[in-house]
Design a protein around this motif. Sequence first.
Motif, PDB file in Angstrom:
ATOM      1  N   ALA A 122       0.840  -1.206   0.000  1.00  0.00           N
ATOM      2  CA  ALA A 122       0.000   0.000   0.000  1.00  0.00           C
ATOM      3  C   ALA A 122       0.873   1.253   0.000  1.00  0.00           C
ATOM      4  N   ALA A 123       1.961   1.224   0.734  1.00  0.00           N
ATOM      5  CA  ALA A 123       2.857   2.390   0.796  1.00  0.00           C
ATOM      6  C   ALA A 123       3.487   2.680  -0.563  1.00  0.00           C
ATOM      7  N   ILE A 124       3.862   1.637  -1.271  1.00  0.00           N
ATOM      8  CA  ILE A 124       4.489   1.801  -2.586  1.00  0.00           C
ATOM      9  C   ILE A 124       3.549   2.505  -3.566  1.00  0.00           C
ATOM     10  N   MET A 125       2.240   2.342  -3.375  1.00  0.00           N
ATOM     11  CA  MET A 125       1.251   2.939  -4.269  1.00  0.00           C
ATOM     12  C   MET A 125       1.069   4.441  -4.015  1.00  0.00           C
ATOM     13  N   ARG A 126       1.554   4.921  -2.913  1.00  0.00           N
ATOM     14  CA  ARG A 126       1.398   6.334  -2.565  1.00  0.00           C
ATOM     15  C   ARG A 126       2.402   7.189  -3.337  1.00  0.00           C
ATOM     16  N   PRO A 127       2.076   8.443  -3.577  1.00  0.00           N
ATOM     17  CA  PRO A 127       3.042   9.333  -4.245  1.00  0.00           C
ATOM     18  C   PRO A 127       4.378   9.393  -3.489  1.00  0.00           C
ATOM     19  N   SER A 128       4.321   9.346  -2.177  1.00  0.00           N
ATOM     20  CA  SER A 128       5.541   9.410  -1.361  1.00  0.00           C
ATOM     21  C   SER A 128       6.286   8.075  -1.324  1.00  0.00           C
ATOM     22  N   LYS A 129       5.578   6.988  -1.681  1.00  0.00           N
ATOM     23  CA  LYS A 129       6.113   5.624  -1.604  1.00  0.00           C
ATOM     24  C   LYS A 129       6.620   5.299  -0.196  1.00  0.00           C
ATOM     25  N   SER A 130       5.938   5.827   0.808  1.00  0.00           N
ATOM     26  CA  SER A 130       6.398   5.739   2.190  1.00  0.00           C
ATOM     27  C   SER A 130       5.255   5.366   3.145  1.00  0.00           C
ATOM     28  N   VAL A 131       5.630   4.719   4.249  1.00  0.00           N
ATOM     29  CA  VAL A 131       4.650   4.461   5.308  1.00  0.00           C
ATOM     30  C   VAL A 131       4.455   5.693   6.183  1.00  0.00           C
ATOM     31  N   ASP A 132       5.337   6.677   6.038  1.00  0.00           N
ATOM     32  CA  ASP A 132       5.299   7.853   6.910  1.00  0.00           C
ATOM     33  C   ASP A 132       3.987   8.628   6.817  1.00  0.00           C
ATOM     34  N   ASP A 133       3.353   8.616   5.663  1.00  0.00           N
ATOM     35  CA  ASP A 133       2.082   9.330   5.518  1.00  0.00           C
ATOM     36  C   ASP A 133       0.924   8.376   5.194  1.00  0.00           C
ATOM     37  N   LEU A 134       1.143   7.099   5.404  1.00  0.00           N
ATOM     38  CA  LEU A 134       0.115   6.091   5.139  1.00  0.00           C
ATOM     39  C   LEU A 134      -0.930   6.093   6.244  1.00  0.00           C
ATOM     40  N   GLU A 135      -2.174   6.126   5.861  1.00  0.00           N
ATOM     41  CA  GLU A 135      -3.275   6.143   6.820  1.00  0.00           C
ATOM     42  C   GLU A 135      -3.915   4.757   6.944  1.00  0.00           C
ATOM     43  N   VAL A 136      -4.487   4.482   8.101  1.00  0.00           N
ATOM     44  CA  VAL A 136      -5.192   3.223   8.347  1.00  0.00           C
ATOM     45  C   VAL A 136      -6.297   3.025   7.312  1.00  0.00           C
ATOM     46  N   SER A 137      -7.021   4.090   6.991  1.00  0.00           N
ATOM     47  CA  SER A 137      -8.130   3.990   6.035  1.00  0.00           C
ATOM     48  C   SER A 137      -7.654   3.521   4.661  1.00  0.00           C
ATOM     49  N   SER A 138      -6.465   3.953   4.256  1.00  0.00           N
ATOM     50  CA  SER A 138      -5.914   3.512   2.966  1.00  0.00           C
ATOM     51  C   SER A 138      -5.618   2.016   2.984  1.00  0.00           C
ATOM     52  N   VAL A 139      -5.058   1.544   4.081  1.00  0.00           N
ATOM     53  CA  VAL A 139      -4.743   0.113   4.196  1.00  0.00           C
ATOM     54  C   VAL A 139      -6.024  -0.699   4.256  1.00  0.00           C
ATOM     55  N   LYS A 140      -7.029  -0.214   4.988  1.00  0.00           N
ATOM     56  CA  LYS A 140      -8.306  -0.933   5.065  1.00  0.00           C
ATOM     57  C   LYS A 140      -8.952  -1.044   3.689  1.00  0.00           C
ATOM     58  N   LYS A 141      -8.844   0.002   2.891  1.00  0.00           N
ATOM     59  CA  LYS A 141      -9.397  -0.023   1.540  1.00  0.00           C
ATOM     60  C   LYS A 141      -8.677  -1.078   0.698  1.00  0.00           C
TER      61      LYS A 141
END
Length: 186
Positions: A122-141
């Motif tokens: 899920a983190a890799i899919m983010r623009p930041s490619k980081s867990v630092d700004d990853l939210e629980v809601s994104s992982v749940k989705k």
Amino acid sequence: MKTLTPSEAWDLLNEYNKGDFHLKHGRIVGDVMRWYAEQLGYADEADFWETVGILHDLDFELYPEEHCVKSQEIMKELDLDERLIHATASHGYGMCVDIEPQHEMEKVLFAADELTGLIGAAAIMRPSKSVDDLEVSSVKKKFKDKKFAAGCDREVIKRGAEMLGWELEKLIEQTILAMRASNAVD
């Protein structure tokens, strides 16, 4: 019987694993386990928890068909602590072994192992490619999308949360925080 330090565990993991994926996964799960030990009141056992995390997939690269079975043989031959052998093998409960997670540490490993893969994907899919700004809601989705990171077994993650007596959301939140603390996570 002997116990390994995290450094010795890392050396042993490198004897049986050469691929970057497995080595990085071992380092991440080791870091996650150390973080959980410190958060759950087991700081005095943090090295042991980290060692368990590092070695949990010791046999997977060379012996995928004998996962959690071959690692027990390897560790017994090395006269390693029975607690280490039981703990690492128990993460395969219901999948490749009948060794049920008993200790809270074993339940954390069972729950967090698969989840680290899902969170990492899920983190890799983010623009930041980081867990630092990853939210629980994104992982749940992403958790609900069975095609996303299809190799991460959602039933194992749910069963692990149940073993711990936690809601899935708490497990996701805590594991994100643990991964943020890891030096192995990009």
